[in-house]
Design a protein around this motif. Structure first.
Motif, mmCIF file in Angstrom:
data_model
loop_
_atom_site.group_PDB
_atom_site.id
_atom_site.type_symbol
_atom_site.label_atom_id
_atom_site.label_comp_id
_atom_site.label_asym_id
_atom_site.label_seq_id
_atom_site.Cartn_x
_atom_site.Cartn_y
_atom_site.Cartn_z
ATOM 1 N N LEU A 173 0.805 -1.222 0.000
ATOM 2 C CA LEU A 173 0.000 0.000 0.000
ATOM 3 C C LEU A 173 0.838 1.273 0.000
ATOM 4 C CD1 LEU A 173 -2.693 -1.088 2.644
ATOM 5 C CD2 LEU A 173 -3.009 -0.914 0.158
ATOM 6 N N GLY A 174 2.081 1.154 0.394
ATOM 7 C CA GLY A 174 2.933 2.338 0.470
ATOM 8 C C GLY A 174 2.657 3.174 1.694
ATOM 9 N N ARG A 175 1.961 2.629 2.641
ATOM 10 C CA ARG A 175 1.652 3.293 3.909
ATOM 11 C C ARG A 175 1.412 2.210 4.959
ATOM 12 N NH1 ARG A 175 -3.549 2.186 4.763
ATOM 13 N NH2 ARG A 175 -4.958 1.964 2.958
ATOM 14 N N THR A 176 1.383 2.615 6.220
ATOM 15 C CA THR A 176 1.153 1.638 7.279
ATOM 16 C C THR A 176 -0.266 1.088 7.198
ATOM 17 O OG1 THR A 176 2.701 2.805 8.741
ATOM 18 C CG2 THR A 176 1.164 1.263 9.771
ATOM 19 N N ALA A 177 -0.392 -0.206 7.149
ATOM 20 C CA ALA A 177 -1.713 -0.838 7.086
ATOM 21 C C ALA A 177 -2.460 -0.631 8.389
ATOM 22 C CB ALA A 177 -1.554 -2.334 6.815
ATOM 23 N N THR A 178 -3.765 -0.448 8.301
ATOM 24 C CA THR A 178 -4.584 -0.256 9.492
ATOM 25 C C THR A 178 -4.915 -1.605 10.123
ATOM 26 O OG1 THR A 178 -6.693 -0.415 8.321
ATOM 27 C CG2 THR A 178 -5.642 1.768 8.419
ATOM 28 N N VAL A 179 -5.353 -1.571 11.364
ATOM 29 C CA VAL A 179 -5.740 -2.788 12.065
ATOM 30 C C VAL A 179 -6.877 -3.487 11.318
ATOM 31 C CG1 VAL A 179 -6.737 -3.718 14.189
ATOM 32 C CG2 VAL A 179 -4.982 -1.942 14.311
ATOM 33 N N SER A 180 -7.837 -2.698 10.826
ATOM 34 C CA SER A 180 -8.976 -3.278 10.105
ATOM 35 C C SER A 180 -8.523 -3.981 8.833
ATOM 36 C CB SER A 180 -9.996 -2.179 9.762
ATOM 37 O OG SER A 180 -10.542 -1.628 10.939
ATOM 38 N N GLU A 235 -4.775 -6.788 19.592
ATOM 39 C CA GLU A 235 -4.069 -7.336 20.752
ATOM 40 C C GLU A 235 -2.710 -7.902 20.345
ATOM 41 O OE1 GLU A 235 -4.650 -10.825 24.181
ATOM 42 O OE2 GLU A 235 -6.288 -10.306 22.810
ATOM 43 N N ALA A 236 -2.674 -8.590 19.194
ATOM 44 C CA ALA A 236 -1.412 -9.169 18.720
ATOM 45 C C ALA A 236 -0.385 -8.089 18.412
ATOM 46 C CB ALA A 236 -1.659 -10.032 17.493
ATOM 47 N N LEU A 237 -0.836 -6.994 17.797
ATOM 48 C CA LEU A 237 0.084 -5.904 17.470
ATOM 49 C C LEU A 237 0.570 -5.200 18.731
ATOM 50 C CD1 LEU A 237 -1.671 -4.403 14.305
ATOM 51 C CD2 LEU A 237 0.392 -5.820 14.399
ATOM 52 N N ALA A 238 -0.306 -5.105 19.740
ATOM 53 C CA ALA A 238 0.110 -4.504 21.009
ATOM 54 C C ALA A 238 1.157 -5.385 21.691
ATOM 55 C CB ALA A 238 -1.099 -4.325 21.924
ATOM 56 N N ASP A 239 0.958 -6.720 21.626
ATOM 57 C CA ASP A 239 1.940 -7.642 22.192
ATOM 58 C C ASP A 239 3.269 -7.543 21.442
ATOM 59 O OD1 ASP A 239 0.227 -8.586 24.105
ATOM 60 O OD2 ASP A 239 -0.394 -10.350 22.965
ATOM 61 N N ALA A 240 3.181 -7.358 20.119
ATOM 62 C CA ALA A 240 4.400 -7.251 19.314
ATOM 63 C C ALA A 240 5.220 -6.040 19.733
ATOM 64 C CB ALA A 240 4.052 -7.158 17.835
ATOM 65 N N ALA A 241 4.532 -4.981 20.148
ATOM 66 C CA ALA A 241 5.222 -3.750 20.528
ATOM 67 C C ALA A 241 6.035 -3.914 21.801
ATOM 68 C CB ALA A 241 4.207 -2.615 20.713
ATOM 69 N N ARG A 242 5.671 -4.904 22.607
ATOM 70 C CA ARG A 242 6.415 -5.107 23.858
ATOM 71 C C ARG A 242 7.235 -6.393 23.848
ATOM 72 N NH1 ARG A 242 3.642 -7.936 28.478
ATOM 73 N NH2 ARG A 242 1.855 -9.044 27.657
ATOM 74 N N THR A 243 7.342 -7.029 22.673
ATOM 75 C CA THR A 243 8.173 -8.218 22.564
ATOM 76 C C THR A 243 9.631 -7.846 22.779
ATOM 77 O OG1 THR A 243 6.646 -9.278 21.025
ATOM 78 C CG2 THR A 243 8.912 -10.104 21.051
ATOM 79 N N VAL A 244 10.342 -8.633 23.562
ATOM 80 C CA VAL A 244 11.728 -8.317 23.912
ATOM 81 C C VAL A 244 12.647 -8.595 22.744
ATOM 82 C CG1 VAL A 244 13.598 -8.825 25.500
ATOM 83 C CG2 VAL A 244 11.235 -8.938 26.284
ATOM 84 N N ALA A 299 -7.523 -9.080 5.962
ATOM 85 C CA ALA A 299 -6.627 -9.953 5.216
ATOM 86 C C ALA A 299 -6.426 -11.297 5.920
ATOM 87 C CB ALA A 299 -5.274 -9.269 5.019
ATOM 88 N N MET A 300 -6.445 -11.288 7.238
ATOM 89 C CA MET A 300 -6.226 -12.523 7.995
ATOM 90 C C MET A 300 -7.514 -13.290 8.264
ATOM 91 S SD MET A 300 -3.375 -11.354 10.832
ATOM 92 C CE MET A 300 -3.136 -13.061 11.374
ATOM 93 N N GLY A 301 -8.657 -12.603 8.066
ATOM 94 C CA GLY A 301 -9.927 -13.235 8.396
ATOM 95 C C GLY A 301 -10.087 -13.412 9.890
ATOM 96 N N SER A 302 -9.504 -12.478 10.649
ATOM 97 C CA SER A 302 -9.533 -12.555 12.112
ATOM 98 C C SER A 302 -10.306 -11.377 12.693
ATOM 99 C CB SER A 302 -8.104 -12.544 12.679
ATOM 100 O OG SER A 302 -7.347 -13.626 12.185
ATOM 101 N N PRO A 303 -10.815 -11.502 13.913
ATOM 102 C CA PRO A 303 -11.495 -10.374 14.563
ATOM 103 C C PRO A 303 -10.535 -9.204 14.738
ATOM 104 C CG PRO A 303 -11.952 -12.433 15.714
ATOM 105 C CD PRO A 303 -10.854 -12.726 14.745
ATOM 106 N N ARG A 304 -11.059 -8.009 14.615
ATOM 107 C CA ARG A 304 -10.227 -6.812 14.740
ATOM 108 C C ARG A 304 -9.562 -6.749 16.122
ATOM 109 N NH1 ARG A 304 -9.897 -1.562 16.184
ATOM 110 N NH2 ARG A 304 -9.167 -0.057 14.594
ATOM 111 N N GLU A 305 -10.304 -7.173 17.146
ATOM 112 C CA GLU A 305 -9.780 -7.116 18.514
ATOM 113 C C GLU A 305 -8.564 -8.024 18.672
ATOM 114 O OE1 GLU A 305 -12.897 -7.667 17.679
ATOM 115 O OE2 GLU A 305 -13.798 -5.729 18.246
ATOM 116 N N ALA A 306 -8.611 -9.210 18.027
ATOM 117 C CA ALA A 306 -7.492 -10.148 18.131
ATOM 118 C C ALA A 306 -6.246 -9.600 17.459
ATOM 119 C CB ALA A 306 -7.877 -11.490 17.505
ATOM 120 N N VAL A 307 -6.431 -8.936 16.312
ATOM 121 C CA VAL A 307 -5.302 -8.347 15.595
ATOM 122 C C VAL A 307 -4.717 -7.191 16.399
ATOM 123 C CG1 VAL A 307 -4.621 -7.041 13.543
ATOM 124 C CG2 VAL A 307 -6.089 -9.059 13.327
#
Length: 267
Positions: free
Chosen positions: A104-111, A126-135, A116-124
């Motif tokens: 897209l040439g820009r940061t993809a949104t959570v939605s 949460e996963a991105l928030a966890d990624a931000a604190r991964t050591v 694209a993953m066929g997953s609930p927005r809340e799950a995505v």
């Protein structure tokens, strides 16, 4: 070491290294309290000074840094908040986000990632928030060039007294905890090997080591507490067991140190 005085000199001169590495690691592992990292690092520094052999030709700063980072790694593994399943979900979500971002040439949104993953927005989300604190890795090349001879007054004050309290606190640990601390930090033995020797699981050894570090931290907090306010306990053992531990320190230490811990011992 050739003498206790030389061991003490090495500890005092390299104490700023503990503060630097604890702060640097905490910045990338915010789920671990900086104070706990500092306690783990201080213990690793003291044991490094005890085990250091100048004949090996390795500068003590480099040797101590490896021991301290190894202790941090053990601490992070024992406190790891993410299971394999969670880490797999994080990796997959980040991969989809990065692919969409490149396309897209820009940061993809959570939605967009969720669609694209066929997953609930809340799950995505949460996963991105966890990624931000991964050591990230703590073996950062940027830390290798640290000069450890810059004395920070707030970190070097009372170092001799802290070391003395720490030595008594280690000696007073329950037998199994003391054996694990010595095996990990003095003998540098693998946790798997220690577990096999004790007849327990790898997880049990890690838990005992972490509890021992918390007890040592409580002992230091108790001794250096300001005023009459009781420090908040970090250990998970019962108050009675914690007071009994303080009582053992009081019995073994001299009058100056022992008096502080006697006030915490059972009446």
């Amino acid at each position: 070491m050739s003498s206790r005085a030389e061991r003490n000199r090495l500890v005092e001169a390299n104490l700023p290294l503990v503060g630097y590495l604890a702060a640097d690691t905490h910045a990338r592992a915010t789920h671990i309290p900086r104070e706990e990292l500092a306690a783990v690092g201080a213990l690793a520094l003291v044991t490094a000074a005890d085990a250091y052999d100048p004949a090996l030709g390795v500068p003590f700063g480099a040797y101590a840094r490896r021991r301290i980072l190894g202790a941090f790694a053990d601490e992070m593994r024992s406190m790891d908040w993410a299971s394999r399943g969670i880490r797999k979900r994080i990796k997959e979500t980040v991969a989809v986000r990065d692919t969409l971002t490149a396309a897209l040439g820009r940061t993809a949104t959570v939605s967009e990632v969720a669609t694209a993953m066929g997953s609930p927005r809340e799950a995505v989300s949460e996963a991105l928030a966890d990624a931000a604190r991964t050591v990230s890795t703590i073996d950062d090349p940027a830390a290798r060039d640290l000069v450890a001879d810059v004395r920070l007054p707030e970190e070097s004050a009372l170092v001799g007294e802290r070391r003395e309290v720490l030595e008594h606190a280690i000696a007073a640990l329950p037998e199994r905890m003391r054996r694990i601390v010595l095996a990990v930090y003095i003998e540098e033995r693998p946790v798997k090997e220690i577990a096999e020797e004790l007849g327990v699981t790898h997880s049990a050894v890690s838990q005992q080591r972490s509890e021992a570090v918390r007890l040592l931290r409580d002992a230091l907090d108790r001794y250096f507490a300001e005023g009459t306010v009781e420090p908040v306990a970090s250990t998970r053992i019962s108050p009675a067991a914690r007071d009994a531990y303080f009582g053992r320190i009081a019995e073994a230490a001299g009058a100056r140190i022992g008096e502080v811990f006697r006030t915490a011992a059972p009446a």
